[in-house]
Design a protein around this motif. Sequence first.
Motif, PDB file in Angstrom:
ATOM      1  N   VAL A   1      48.650  19.306  42.065  1.00 21.70           N
ATOM      2  CA  VAL A   1      47.499  19.554  42.931  1.00 21.70           C
ATOM      3  C   VAL A   1      46.500  18.422  42.778  1.00 21.70           C
ATOM      4  CG1 VAL A   1      45.541  21.089  43.368  1.00 21.70           C
ATOM      5  CG2 VAL A   1      47.773  22.060  42.816  1.00 21.70           C
ATOM      6  N   GLY A   2      46.317  17.970  41.535  1.00 23.59           N
ATOM      7  CA  GLY A   2      45.321  16.943  41.255  1.00 23.59           C
ATOM      8  C   GLY A   2      43.925  17.542  41.308  1.00 23.59           C
ATOM      9  N   SER A   3      42.983  16.874  40.737  1.00 23.34           N
ATOM     10  CA  SER A   3      41.619  17.408  40.708  1.00 23.34           C
ATOM     11  C   SER A   3      40.668  16.634  41.606  1.00 23.34           C
ATOM     12  CB  SER A   3      41.094  17.424  39.273  1.00 23.34           C
ATOM     13  OG  SER A   3      41.058  16.108  38.772  1.00 23.34           O
ATOM     14  N   LYS A   4      41.116  15.513  42.163  1.00 22.73           N
ATOM     15  CA  LYS A   4      40.237  14.707  43.004  1.00 22.73           C
ATOM     16  C   LYS A   4      39.901  15.468  44.287  1.00 22.73           C
ATOM     17  CE  LYS A   4      39.613  10.134  44.888  1.00 22.73           C
ATOM     18  NZ  LYS A   4      40.174   8.821  45.085  1.00 22.73           N
ATOM     19  N   ASN A   5      38.623  15.636  44.535  1.00 19.22           N
ATOM     20  CA  ASN A   5      38.112  16.345  45.715  1.00 19.22           C
ATOM     21  C   ASN A   5      38.600  17.788  45.807  1.00 19.22           C
ATOM     22  OD1 ASN A   5      36.737  14.018  46.591  1.00 19.22           O
ATOM     23  ND2 ASN A   5      38.609  13.266  47.558  1.00 19.22           N
ATOM     24  N   LYS A   6      38.917  18.393  44.664  1.00 15.92           N
ATOM     25  CA  LYS A   6      39.355  19.784  44.641  1.00 15.92           C
ATOM     26  C   LYS A   6      38.605  20.546  43.552  1.00 15.92           C
ATOM     27  CE  LYS A   6      43.924  18.788  46.398  1.00 15.92           C
ATOM     28  NZ  LYS A   6      43.854  17.340  46.326  1.00 15.92           N
ATOM     29  N   ASN A   7      38.342  21.799  43.839  1.00 17.62           N
ATOM     30  CA  ASN A   7      37.726  22.694  42.884  1.00 17.62           C
ATOM     31  C   ASN A   7      38.793  23.736  42.534  1.00 17.62           C
ATOM     32  OD1 ASN A   7      36.130  24.403  41.424  1.00 17.62           O
ATOM     33  ND2 ASN A   7      34.684  24.827  43.060  1.00 17.62           N
ATOM     34  N   ILE A   8      39.235  23.753  41.290  1.00 18.46           N
ATOM     35  CA  ILE A   8      40.312  24.652  40.856  1.00 18.46           C
ATOM     36  C   ILE A   8      39.744  25.627  39.838  1.00 18.46           C
ATOM     37  CG2 ILE A   8      42.594  24.820  39.807  1.00 18.46           C
ATOM     38  CD1 ILE A   8      42.965  21.820  40.566  1.00 18.46           C
ATOM     39  N   LYS A   9      39.959  26.912  40.084  1.00 18.52           N
ATOM     40  CA  LYS A   9      39.524  27.954  39.152  1.00 18.52           C
ATOM     41  C   LYS A   9      40.635  28.982  38.983  1.00 18.52           C
ATOM     42  CE  LYS A   9      34.605  27.760  40.220  1.00 18.52           C
ATOM     43  NZ  LYS A   9      33.446  28.509  40.689  1.00 18.52           N
ATOM     44  N   ILE A  10      40.644  29.589  37.809  1.00 14.00           N
ATOM     45  CA  ILE A  10      41.485  30.754  37.561  1.00 14.00           C
ATOM     46  C   ILE A  10      40.526  31.917  37.373  1.00 14.00           C
ATOM     47  CG2 ILE A  10      43.226  31.822  36.094  1.00 14.00           C
ATOM     48  CD1 ILE A  10      44.027  28.939  35.230  1.00 14.00           C
ATOM     49  N   GLU A  11      40.669  32.925  38.209  1.00 18.88           N
ATOM     50  CA  GLU A  11      39.813  34.113  38.156  1.00 18.88           C
ATOM     51  C   GLU A  11      40.538  35.197  37.372  1.00 18.88           C
ATOM     52  OE1 GLU A  11      37.422  37.063  41.239  1.00 18.88           O
ATOM     53  OE2 GLU A  11      38.996  35.762  42.008  1.00 18.88           O
ATOM     54  N   ILE A  12      39.871  35.762  36.381  1.00 16.39           N
ATOM     55  CA  ILE A  12      40.467  36.785  35.517  1.00 16.39           C
ATOM     56  C   ILE A  12      39.535  37.992  35.507  1.00 16.39           C
ATOM     57  CG2 ILE A  12      41.228  37.326  33.173  1.00 16.39           C
ATOM     58  CD1 ILE A  12      41.477  34.161  32.890  1.00 16.39           C
ATOM     59  N   ILE A  13      40.092  39.157  35.839  1.00 12.68           N
ATOM     60  CA  ILE A  13      39.287  40.378  35.867  1.00 12.68           C
ATOM     61  C   ILE A  13      39.895  41.405  34.914  1.00 12.68           C
ATOM     62  CG2 ILE A  13      38.382  42.247  37.275  1.00 12.68           C
ATOM     63  CD1 ILE A  13      38.516  40.431  39.684  1.00 12.68           C
ATOM     64  N   PRO A  14      39.248  41.670  33.776  1.00  9.35           N
ATOM     65  CA  PRO A  14      39.703  42.729  32.874  1.00  9.35           C
ATOM     66  C   PRO A  14      39.586  44.092  33.577  1.00  9.35           C
ATOM     67  CG  PRO A  14      38.197  41.240  31.751  1.00  9.35           C
ATOM     68  CD  PRO A  14      38.120  40.928  33.215  1.00  9.35           C
ATOM     69  N   ILE A  15      40.598  44.916  33.412  1.00  9.19           N
ATOM     70  CA  ILE A  15      40.675  46.200  34.115  1.00  9.19           C
ATOM     71  C   ILE A  15      40.510  47.344  33.119  1.00  9.19           C
ATOM     72  CG2 ILE A  15      42.155  47.689  35.522  1.00  9.19           C
ATOM     73  CD1 ILE A  15      43.550  45.149  36.514  1.00  9.19           C
ATOM     74  N   LEU A  16      39.734  48.347  33.516  1.00  9.67           N
ATOM     75  CA  LEU A  16      39.531  49.516  32.665  1.00  9.67           C
ATOM     76  C   LEU A  16      40.527  50.636  32.965  1.00  9.67           C
ATOM     77  CD1 LEU A  16      35.641  49.589  32.706  1.00  9.67           C
ATOM     78  CD2 LEU A  16      37.140  48.744  30.903  1.00  9.67           C
ATOM     79  N   ASP A  17      40.946  50.793  34.225  1.00  8.65           N
ATOM     80  CA  ASP A  17      41.906  51.839  34.581  1.00  8.65           C
ATOM     81  C   ASP A  17      43.276  51.208  34.848  1.00  8.65           C
ATOM     82  OD1 ASP A  17      40.746  50.657  36.815  1.00  8.65           O
ATOM     83  OD2 ASP A  17      40.956  52.417  38.086  1.00  8.65           O
ATOM     84  N   CYS A  18      43.957  50.856  33.777  1.00 13.38           N
ATOM     85  CA  CYS A  18      45.189  50.070  33.855  1.00 13.38           C
ATOM     86  C   CYS A  18      46.357  50.794  34.527  1.00 13.38           C
ATOM     87  CB  CYS A  18      45.616  49.648  32.450  1.00 13.38           C
ATOM     88  SG  CYS A  18      44.464  48.489  31.691  1.00 13.38           S
ATOM     89  N   TYR A  19      46.318  52.099  34.600  1.00 14.08           N
ATOM     90  CA  TYR A  19      47.445  52.821  35.181  1.00 14.08           C
ATOM     91  C   TYR A  19      47.617  52.528  36.668  1.00 14.08           C
ATOM     92  CZ  TYR A  19      43.850  56.077  36.790  1.00 14.08           C
ATOM     93  OH  TYR A  19      42.758  56.623  37.382  1.00 14.08           O
ATOM     94  N   LYS A  20      46.620  51.919  37.304  1.00 14.28           N
ATOM     95  CA  LYS A  20      46.706  51.576  38.726  1.00 14.28           C
ATOM     96  C   LYS A  20      47.121  50.116  38.947  1.00 14.28           C
ATOM     97  CE  LYS A  20      43.255  54.921  40.173  1.00 14.28           C
ATOM     98  NZ  LYS A  20      41.951  55.105  40.838  1.00 14.28           N
ATOM     99  N   ASN A  21      47.448  49.414  37.874  1.00 18.95           N
ATOM    100  CA  ASN A  21      47.841  47.999  37.934  1.00 18.95           C
ATOM    101  C   ASN A  21      46.792  47.176  38.669  1.00 18.95           C
ATOM    102  OD1 ASN A  21      50.110  48.752  36.535  1.00 18.95           O
ATOM    103  ND2 ASN A  21      51.423  48.810  38.319  1.00 18.95           N
TER     104      ASN A  21
END
Length: 138
Positions: A57-77
């Motif tokens: 992908v490269g980083s030039k002129n790109k904004n790359i993020k990994i979004e991580i959301i911890p879940i409290l009700d895991c039974y719903k995936n």
Amino acid sequence: MKKIYIKLVLILLFSQGIKAQTTSNCEFVYKLETIASPDETSNADKFVTLNWDFTQVGSKNKNIKIEIIPILDCYKNENAKHYKETLFLTIDGKLNTIKGSKVFKHIEMMSKCFKYRTLITSNSCEKSSDWNYYSFIN
């Protein structure tokens, strides 16, 4: 009548030109994977290693993020509704390099599962991947 027809044709051509300028190839090739802790790890010590490789992908002129959301009700995936605060890993070549990894510990996240995705923005497009789901408890 001809003037109206000409105006309609011009509007149609103009709008097609705008559409052609805003559409672009928004497909990026990268690797993002989770590696679980060994099976013999106790539940309190469970961890996951998140590995990524955005070199294509490269980083030039790109904004790359990994979004991580911890879940409290895991039974719903990944369809869960109760979350903790969202975490973002910004892949900027400084704190998080274009190819790297990060360890997430179950006890530090205070969550038994989480969902994650990539967000890539360039000058011409925005792309978010589908959500992936990870559970510390099998």
